[in-house]
Design an enzyme around this catalytic site. Structure first.
Site, PDB file in Angstrom:
ATOM      1  N   CYS A   2       0.653  -0.728   0.042  1.00  0.00           N
ATOM      2  CA  CYS A   2       0.340  -0.048  -0.463  1.00  0.00           C
ATOM      3  C   CYS A   2       0.708   1.207  -0.033  1.00  0.00           C
ATOM      4  CB  CYS A   2      -0.369  -0.373   1.334  1.00  0.00           C
ATOM      5  SG  CYS A   2      -1.982  -1.370   1.344  1.00  0.00           S
ATOM      6  N   ARG A  27       5.651  -0.755  -6.172  1.00  0.00           N
ATOM      7  CA  ARG A  27       5.642  -1.449  -5.227  1.00  0.00           C
ATOM      8  C   ARG A  27       4.462  -2.521  -5.084  1.00  0.00           C
ATOM      9  NH1 ARG A  27       8.315   0.502  -0.443  1.00  0.00           N
ATOM     10  NH2 ARG A  27       6.720  -0.391   0.995  1.00  0.00           N
ATOM     11  N   TRP A  75      -3.141  -2.464  -1.510  1.00  0.00           N
ATOM     12  CA  TRP A  75      -2.578  -4.125  -1.210  1.00  0.00           C
ATOM     13  C   TRP A  75      -4.220  -4.757  -0.978  1.00  0.00           C
ATOM     14  CZ3 TRP A  75       0.853  -6.664  -4.921  1.00  0.00           C
ATOM     15  CH2 TRP A  75       1.037  -7.775  -4.643  1.00  0.00           C
ATOM     16  N   ASN A  99      -2.414   1.919   5.655  1.00  0.00           N
ATOM     17  CA  ASN A  99      -1.178   1.238   5.327  1.00  0.00           C
ATOM     18  C   ASN A  99      -0.872   0.185   6.251  1.00  0.00           C
ATOM     19  OD1 ASN A  99      -0.433   2.028   3.112  1.00  0.00           O
ATOM     20  ND2 ASN A  99       1.229   2.472   2.900  1.00  0.00           N
ATOM     21  N   GLY A 100      -1.004  -1.127   6.179  1.00  0.00           N
ATOM     22  CA  GLY A 100      -0.926  -2.147   7.716  1.00  0.00           C
ATOM     23  C   GLY A 100      -1.922  -2.743   7.657  1.00  0.00           C
ATOM     24  N   GLU A 481      26.410 -19.753  -1.406  1.00  0.00           N
ATOM     25  CA  GLU A 481      26.796 -18.102  -1.749  1.00  0.00           C
ATOM     26  C   GLU A 481      27.771 -17.657  -1.765  1.00  0.00           C
ATOM     27  OE1 GLU A 481      23.830 -16.532  -3.886  1.00  0.00           O
ATOM     28  OE2 GLU A 481      24.234 -15.073  -3.634  1.00  0.00           O
ATOM     29  N   LYS A 485      29.425 -15.802  -5.397  1.00  0.00           N
ATOM     30  CA  LYS A 485      29.942 -14.248  -5.614  1.00  0.00           C
ATOM     31  C   LYS A 485      31.131 -14.018  -5.856  1.00  0.00           C
ATOM     32  CE  LYS A 485      26.490 -12.710  -5.737  1.00  0.00           C
ATOM     33  NZ  LYS A 485      24.847 -13.677  -5.637  1.00  0.00           N
ATOM     34  N   GLU A 488      31.201 -15.320  -9.132  1.00  0.00           N
ATOM     35  CA  GLU A 488      30.622 -14.488 -10.483  1.00  0.00           C
ATOM     36  C   GLU A 488      31.214 -13.315 -11.324  1.00  0.00           C
ATOM     37  OE1 GLU A 488      25.229 -14.335  -9.757  1.00  0.00           O
ATOM     38  OE2 GLU A 488      27.113 -14.083  -8.727  1.00  0.00           O
ATOM     39  N   HIS A 504      35.243 -36.689   2.518  1.00  0.00           N
ATOM     40  CA  HIS A 504      35.033 -37.494   1.521  1.00  0.00           C
ATOM     41  C   HIS A 504      35.161 -36.904  -0.208  1.00  0.00           C
ATOM     42  CE1 HIS A 504      32.978 -39.487   4.143  1.00  0.00           C
ATOM     43  NE2 HIS A 504      32.673 -38.302   5.282  1.00  0.00           N
ATOM     44  N   LYS A 603      21.257 -10.014 -16.032  1.00  0.00           N
ATOM     45  CA  LYS A 603      20.443 -10.410 -14.878  1.00  0.00           C
ATOM     46  C   LYS A 603      19.343 -11.337 -14.424  1.00  0.00           C
ATOM     47  CE  LYS A 603      19.548  -8.473 -10.754  1.00  0.00           C
ATOM     48  NZ  LYS A 603      20.682  -8.662  -9.896  1.00  0.00           N
TER      49      LYS A 603
HETATM   50  C1  G6P Z   1      20.123 -14.821 -12.753  1.00  0.00           C
HETATM   51  C2  G6P Z   1      20.548 -13.965 -12.525  1.00  0.00           C
HETATM   52  C3  G6P Z   1      21.163 -14.507 -10.186  1.00  0.00           C
HETATM   53  C4  G6P Z   1      20.148 -14.908 -10.037  1.00  0.00           C
HETATM   54  C5  G6P Z   1      19.679 -16.037 -10.820  1.00  0.00           C
HETATM   55  C6  G6P Z   1      17.918 -16.496 -10.608  1.00  0.00           C
HETATM   56  O1  G6P Z   1      21.384 -16.049 -12.791  1.00  0.00           O
HETATM   57  O2  G6P Z   1      22.447 -13.734 -12.411  1.00  0.00           O
HETATM   58  O3  G6P Z   1      22.159 -13.178  -9.435  1.00  0.00           O
HETATM   59  O4  G6P Z   1      20.149 -14.772  -8.654  1.00  0.00           O
HETATM   60  O5  G6P Z   1      19.123 -15.578 -12.282  1.00  0.00           O
HETATM   61  O6  G6P Z   1      17.326 -15.050 -10.709  1.00  0.00           O
HETATM   62  P1  G6P Z   1      15.783 -14.874  -9.899  1.00  0.00           P
HETATM   63  O7  G6P Z   1      15.230 -13.229 -10.716  1.00  0.00           O
HETATM   64  O8  G6P Z   1      14.855 -15.670 -10.235  1.00  0.00           O
HETATM   65  O9  G6P Z   1      15.678 -14.888  -8.735  1.00  0.00           O
END
Ligand code: G6P
Length: 608
Positions: A2, A27, A75, A99-100, A481, A485, A488, A504, A603
């Site tokens: 909202c 939003r 919303w 809102n809320g 993760e 990173k 990537e 292992h 992206k």
């Molecule tokens: C691509 C991006 C990642 C992301 C993945 C899933 O590989 O480079 O950064 O984690 O897609 O994207 P999503 O928008 O579904 O979170």
């Protein structure tokens, strides 16, 4: 979710309100409306279901203008998306937007019905409208009526009110939902997000929890929760925040890393009660069916998949619900067995990832209790097609390597875990999680202060070709993760292992050229992890430990300890993500790669 806009000026404020609503569109919402006090002193209200453009069309058919007004994008929580449930709501000469969630709306509604008030909507907001009108009828004074009303409502709210008896005055309050007062020259505005008002001002007073205010053309009186006069200074808006430029930062990725305290606050706004979570934000159907959930399947890709892996530990431990997590590209092509009352959760920053979307569509015919999308883009396909949705409010994420989208996904998943614990008789986790979530933004801010220590580490890392990341429990997916990173953006080959798996296979790789990064919070698995790290040192491996400051630092020159503050177990995966983000960023910087647009990556992956 909202959005609220309000204005008092000596010119027609309708365009200001409409532009404000447009700026809040990202939003997500299902209906919108305005209420304006016209030149004859009466309230004119126009509402429409759908996008702001529908409201604009309705206003063309029924033009309104005036110097004082409020507007809203809704919303749905209480009451389906429909014109009669859209805000503003009216009662005896006043209009209100909210809102809320008002948690005690049901008894208040009954009380007001007994007093003769009739309701035209199913919303909790109309309860506040009538309650305020009732107190105004008793006192004849808006300020005391507003104060009395605030004393009787419980929950999370940002409220804005106008009354025909004061055609130049806005009343507003916030508790658990953001609200700012914009300063113009000889005019004032209100909004749930400063972005809504940047076309008219960049100067804002930020209301604090429990504050309420009376705002006219040239005055702004604010009181705190206890009723004492409060001084909230005017602050100039930092344009870099949430905008689509890098501001003072060298890369979007770094900017987005440092936006995390704000992104987390925005994601939590309006979702927490004193010692419980406000499940109504999921919508009425989801709220009533939470208790029925007996199984959970989570499906996602990339970084979002890692968020799901962390959530499995939380959901099974805290809510006692079996949970399985899978990458979408595998899930969509296999025969899935779905036990009774299983919730399917898809997680995605963009909401447009082809495999995740296909997985959701496939799941629709598999007999799930419901599908829930956790997503950062309100209007995305995933959000539109899922039965239920939980939006993260990370703001636009431009860097290809996901940072603030990941931590806000974790925040939403911890919130959801808490909601499930709350509805599955596991109350021992609830208040502790709520408290940890509430203090999380400040803690994130503090941990981001470790950047200088990590810059120093990055130098020694940059000439390596491989790295191992180790973790245990919910910190194993955090190690995954961290490795992702690094891969990537610095193109260093990195693998993550559950530390217990070291013997292992991967131990064969460990030598003086193989840095090993460990995620080592002070939890019940620490002693086990330490033994695994000894195995690394015994083979000459160089160790970098991200560990709690309560643990004694190593004197071994080949061991680098980076100390993090002690944190509650439930938020520890979120906190330990931060130094790993900074490490990969600074390694990439030393290597001179294209941090925001790493080679071969996109992206949003909208093809299979
Ligand atoms: C691509 C991006 C990642 C992301 C993945 C899933 O590989 O480079 O950064 O984690 O897609 O994207 P999503 O928008 O579904 O979170």
């Amino acid at each position: 979710m909202c959005g609220i806009v309000g204005a008092t000026a000596q010119r027609d404020i309708t365009p200001i309100l409409l532009e404000g609503l447009r700026r809040l569109e990202y939003r997500g919402y299902d209906s919108a409306g305005v209420a304006i006090i016209d030149s004859a002193g009466g309230i004119q209200r126009v509402r429409a279901v759908g996008k702001v453009v529908e409201l604009e069309n309705a206003l063309q058919a029924t033009p309104v203008s005036g110097h004082l007004g409020i507007a809203h994008t809704r919303w749905a929580t209480h009451g389906k998306p429909a014109e009669h449930n859209a805000h503003p709501h009216l009662s005896n000469g006043l209009a209100i937007v909210h809102n809320g969630i008002i948690e005690n709306h049901a008894p208040l509604r009954k009380q007001l019905q007994d007093l003769g008030y009739s309701f035209t909507s199913e919303t909790d907001t109309e309860v506040v409208a009538h309650l305020l009108a009732h107190h105004f009828a008793e006192t004849g004074d808006m300020l005391s009526a507003f104060r009395n009303t605030l004393g009787e409502i419980h929950g999370a709210y940002a409220l804005a009110v106008v009354h025909e008896s004061e055609p130049g005055t806005l009343y507003c309050s916030r508790m658990g939902s953001p609200l700012v007062i914009g300063e113009g020259s000889g005019e004032h505005y209100l909004a749930s997000d400063p972005l809504a008002l940047l076309q008219v001002t960049d100067r804002f007073r930020y209301l604090e929890e429990g504050d309420y205010a009376r705002v006219t053309l040239d005055t702004c009186d604010i009181w705190d929760h206890a009723g004492n006069t409060a001084d909230r200074p005017v602050v100039r808006y930092e344009h870099a925040a949430h905008s689509l430029d890098k501001g003072e930062y060298r890369h979007f990725m770094l900017k987005e890393i440092f936006e995390q305290p704000q992104a987390i606050s925005d994601t939590l706004a309006g979702t927490l009660g004193d010692d419980h979570v406000l499940t109504a934000i999921l919508g009425p159907e989801a709220e009533t069916r939470l208790a029925d959930i007996a199984n959970i399947h989570i499906v996602a890709c990339g970084t979002s998949y890692h968020a799901g892996l962390v959530a499995r530990y939380w959901i099974e431990e805290q809510a006692g619900i079996p949970c399985q997590v899978e990458v979408a590209s595998e899930y969509r092509y296999r025969s899935v067995v779905v036990p009774a009352n299983t919730l399917l959760i898809t997680i995605s920053q963009s909401g447009e990832t082809a495999d995740t979307l296909a997985a959701l569509r496939y799941a629709k015919d598999q007999g799930y209790l419901a599908t829930l999308a956790i997503c950062n883009v309100a209007g995305s396909s995933l959000v539109r097609e899922a039965d239920w949705r939980l939006l993260t409010h990370a703001g636009p994420e431009i860097g290809v390597a996901s940072t603030k989208a990941f931590t806000t996904q974790l925040v939403s998943l911890l919130w959801l875990t808490t909601a499930l614990a709350q509805t599955h008789g596991r109350s021992q986790f609830v208040a502790r999680n709520v408290n940890a979530l509430r203090t999380l933004p400040a803690l994130v801010e503090q941990v981001l202060g470790l950047e200088p220590a990590i810059v120093a580490l990055a130098e020694q890392f940059a000439n390596k070709h491989h790295a191992l990341f180790l973790g245990r429990g919910p910190h194993y997916p955090i190690a995954m993760e961290g490795a992702l990173k690094l891969k990537e953006i610095s193109y260093i080959h990195a693998e993550a292992y559950a530390a217990g798996e070291l013997k292992h296979g991967p131990l064969a790789l460990v030598d003086e050229d193989m840095p090993v990064v460990s995620v080592a919070p002070s939890d019940s698995l620490l002693e086990k992890l330490k033994s695994n790290l000894e195995e690394v040192r015994a083979r000459g491996g160089q160790l970098i430990n991200f560990a709690c400051e309560t643990i004694e630092q190593s004197t071994d020159p080949e061991v680098r300890d980076v100390s993090l503050p002690w944190v509650e177990d439930c938020v520890s995966p979120i906190i330990y993500t931060l130094p790993l983000q900074l490490l990969s960023y600074h390694v990439a910087l030393v290597k001179g790669t294209d941090v925001d647009k790493p080679r071969n990556l996109a992206k949003s992956v909208t093809v299979e």
